[in-house]
Motif scaffolding. Structure first.
Motif, short mmCIF file in Angstrom:
data_model
loop_
_atom_site.label_atom_id
_atom_site.label_comp_id
_atom_site.label_asym_id
_atom_site.label_seq_id
_atom_site.Cartn_x
_atom_site.Cartn_y
_atom_site.Cartn_z
N MET A 31 52.14 90.40 55.68
CA MET A 31 53.10 90.28 54.58
C MET A 31 53.34 88.81 54.25
SD MET A 31 54.86 91.74 52.31
CE MET A 31 54.82 93.46 52.86
N SER A 32 53.50 87.97 55.27
CA SER A 32 53.71 86.54 55.01
C SER A 32 52.48 85.92 54.36
CB SER A 32 54.04 85.81 56.32
OG SER A 32 55.35 86.10 56.74
N PHE A 33 51.31 86.34 54.78
CA PHE A 33 50.08 85.82 54.18
C PHE A 33 50.00 86.22 52.71
CE2 PHE A 33 45.55 86.24 53.07
CZ PHE A 33 45.13 84.94 53.34
N ALA A 34 50.42 87.44 52.40
CA ALA A 34 50.40 87.90 51.01
C ALA A 34 51.37 87.09 50.16
CB ALA A 34 50.76 89.38 50.96
N VAL A 35 52.56 86.79 50.68
CA VAL A 35 53.55 86.02 49.93
C VAL A 35 53.04 84.60 49.68
CG1 VAL A 35 55.86 85.03 49.98
CG2 VAL A 35 55.49 87.39 50.74
N VAL A 36 52.53 83.96 50.72
CA VAL A 36 52.02 82.59 50.57
C VAL A 36 50.83 82.56 49.61
CG1 VAL A 36 50.94 80.64 51.77
CG2 VAL A 36 52.86 81.84 52.82
N SER A 37 49.96 83.55 49.72
CA SER A 37 48.80 83.62 48.82
C SER A 37 49.24 83.78 47.37
CB SER A 37 47.89 84.79 49.22
OG SER A 37 47.36 84.60 50.52
N ALA A 38 50.28 84.57 47.15
CA ALA A 38 50.79 84.76 45.79
C ALA A 38 51.31 83.44 45.23
CB ALA A 38 51.89 85.82 45.79
N TRP A 39 52.00 82.66 46.04
CA TRP A 39 52.51 81.37 45.58
C TRP A 39 51.36 80.40 45.31
CZ3 TRP A 39 57.05 79.82 43.77
CH2 TRP A 39 58.17 80.62 43.99
N ILE A 40 50.34 80.43 46.15
CA ILE A 40 49.17 79.57 45.92
C ILE A 40 48.50 79.93 44.60
CG2 ILE A 40 46.86 79.00 46.74
CD1 ILE A 40 47.94 79.24 49.60
N LEU A 41 48.29 81.22 44.38
CA LEU A 41 47.66 81.65 43.13
C LEU A 41 48.52 81.30 41.92
CD1 LEU A 41 46.29 85.15 44.21
CD2 LEU A 41 44.98 83.06 43.80
N ALA A 42 49.83 81.40 42.07
CA ALA A 42 50.73 81.04 40.97
C ALA A 42 50.63 79.55 40.66
CB ALA A 42 52.17 81.40 41.33
N ALA A 43 50.54 78.72 41.70
CA ALA A 43 50.40 77.28 41.49
C ALA A 43 49.07 76.94 40.82
CB ALA A 43 50.53 76.53 42.81
N LEU A 44 48.00 77.60 41.26
CA LEU A 44 46.69 77.37 40.67
C LEU A 44 46.67 77.80 39.19
CD1 LEU A 44 44.31 78.59 43.53
CD2 LEU A 44 45.15 76.28 43.09
N ALA A 45 47.26 78.96 38.91
CA ALA A 45 47.32 79.44 37.53
C ALA A 45 48.16 78.52 36.66
CB ALA A 45 47.87 80.87 37.50
N GLY A 46 49.29 78.07 37.20
CA GLY A 46 50.16 77.16 36.46
C GLY A 46 49.46 75.85 36.14
N THR A 47 48.68 75.36 37.09
CA THR A 47 47.93 74.12 36.87
C THR A 47 46.94 74.28 35.74
OG1 THR A 47 48.14 73.57 39.23
CG2 THR A 47 46.45 72.40 37.97
N GLN A 48 46.18 75.37 35.77
CA GLN A 48 45.19 75.60 34.73
C GLN A 48 45.84 75.79 33.36
OE1 GLN A 48 42.09 75.26 34.58
NE2 GLN A 48 41.02 75.88 36.42
N LEU A 49 46.88 76.60 33.29
CA LEU A 49 47.53 76.87 32.01
C LEU A 49 48.13 75.60 31.40
CD1 LEU A 49 49.29 80.27 32.79
CD2 LEU A 49 47.29 79.89 31.32
N ARG A 50 48.78 74.80 32.24
CA ARG A 50 49.37 73.57 31.73
C ARG A 50 48.30 72.59 31.26
NH1 ARG A 50 52.29 70.99 28.51
NH2 ARG A 50 52.94 68.90 29.18
N PHE A 51 47.22 72.47 32.01
CA PHE A 51 46.17 71.53 31.65
C PHE A 51 45.46 71.96 30.37
CE2 PHE A 51 41.83 69.69 32.19
CZ PHE A 51 42.21 68.35 32.13
N LEU A 52 45.27 73.25 30.19
CA LEU A 52 44.61 73.74 28.99
C LEU A 52 45.39 73.40 27.72
CD1 LEU A 52 43.39 77.26 30.19
CD2 LEU A 52 41.97 75.26 29.71
N ARG A 53 46.71 73.23 27.86
CA ARG A 53 47.56 73.00 26.68
C ARG A 53 47.95 71.54 26.51
NH1 ARG A 53 51.78 78.14 27.26
NH2 ARG A 53 50.19 79.79 27.13
N GLN A 54 47.51 70.68 27.39
CA GLN A 54 47.90 69.27 27.30
C GLN A 54 47.13 68.53 26.20
OE1 GLN A 54 47.48 67.55 31.24
NE2 GLN A 54 49.67 67.70 31.62
N ASP A 55 47.84 67.65 25.53
CA ASP A 55 47.21 66.77 24.55
C ASP A 55 46.82 65.48 25.27
OD1 ASP A 55 46.33 65.33 22.42
OD2 ASP A 55 48.28 65.16 21.42
N LEU A 56 45.55 65.25 25.43
CA LEU A 56 45.06 64.11 26.21
C LEU A 56 44.35 63.08 25.33
CD1 LEU A 56 43.73 66.17 29.22
CD2 LEU A 56 45.85 64.85 29.14
N ASN A 57 44.60 63.12 24.06
CA ASN A 57 43.96 62.14 23.16
C ASN A 57 44.66 60.78 23.24
OD1 ASN A 57 42.11 64.01 22.13
ND2 ASN A 57 43.68 64.84 20.72
#
Length: 281
Positions: free
Chosen positions: A255-281
């Motif tokens: 159960m603890s592994f599942a919770v930590v894995s969920a947070w890791i996946l959420a952080a990875l998804a958040g990183t990708q989503l934010r980077f995809l929308r960033q204006d880097l010009n």
């Protein structure tokens, strides 16, 4: 994707941050082993009590405690900050984005950051084992009953158990880097995260007397307790966290592994989503 990983590895393999926060592990272990062997060459050896094989093997895996310790995770976070946030300081994102899909650039950084760290840990561990073997010729004999299979199994388990906090640290340091676009801010937030994690049992115990239902819910949902619980399970038994009379938090390893894995996946998804929308010009 492979080209993106190779390009990232080529860029970072000789970077000063890589030397100071990644390759430092095998370098320091090599220096320590060399000093011990030189000292042992000039020291008079007296026969000592035989050490149990299981204890000798367990002591050999102590090196894997370094990546999971607070200083080790600070180094991991610092290296991740350079890998991700460095592009903003160097103003190089706009040069490499046209050649790759954005998600590939972020994924390549995850792969290289984790890959370099694992390579450094394994190299340091092998050097430590080599040092133990060479030391056996200077009087510190290897106990009877120690087998290659037993040593490999113990080190494999120790390495796998160390991966969870390392991946967790990389995931959140990468997220902080993309959100703040600053190496310094990423390091500060990552250090704060590790410190809060260590203080969380005391914080939970103190606040539980005021808002017990809320604190119990936060302990169960947030990753801090679950990381400590996974570490406790790696030592043989889970962590029972008493918050108050009749309020004891206890979870299984799964159960603890599942919770930590969920947070890791959420952080990875958040990183990708934010980077995809960033204006880097």
């Amino acid at each position: 994707m492979l080209d993106a990983v190779l390009a990232e590895a080529l860029k970072l393999r000789r970077h000063r941050a890589t030397w100071m926060m990644v390759w430092i592990y095998p370098i320091v272990i090599t220096a320590i082993i060399a000093c011990v062997l030189v000292y042992g060459a000039f020291k008079a050896h007296a026969p000592g009590a035989a050490e149990p094989a299981a204890e000798w093997i367990r002591e050999g895996t102590i090196l894997w405690n370094v990546p999971t310790s607070a200083p080790g995770r600070f180094l991991t976070a610092g290296f991740t900050a350079v890998v991700f946030a460095g592009e903003y300081g160097w103003n190089t994102w706009k040069l490499i984005i046209p050649a790759r899909a954005r998600w590939q650039l972020i994924a390549a950084k995850w792969v290289v950051a984790l890959g370099f760290l694992i390579l450094a840990y394994v190299a340091a561990d092998l050097i430590s084992l080599l040092g133990s073997w060479l030391g056996s010729f200077q009087g510190d004999s290897i106990p009877a009953g120690v087998t290659l299979a037993g040593v490999l199994e113990a080190h494999w388990h120790a390495g796998v158990q160390a991966l969870v906090p390392v991946v967790y640290t990389i995931a959140f340091a990468g997220l902080f880097a993309i959100l703040t676009q600053s190496i310094l801010a990423t390091v500060i937030l990552s250090i704060a995260l590790v410190v809060i994690e260590g203080l969380w049992p005391l914080i939970g115990l103190f606040l539980h007397q005021y808002v017990p239902a809320l604190i119990e819910g936060l302990v169960k949902v947030l990753p801090f307790y679950h990381l400590a619980n996974l570490h406790a399970w790696s030592k043989g038994a889970g962590l029972a966290l008493p918050l108050g009379p009749g309020a004891i938090i206890s979870f299984s390893w799964g159960m603890s592994f599942a919770v930590v894995s969920a947070w890791i996946l959420a952080a990875l998804a958040g990183t990708q989503l934010r980077f995809l929308r960033q204006d880097l010009n």
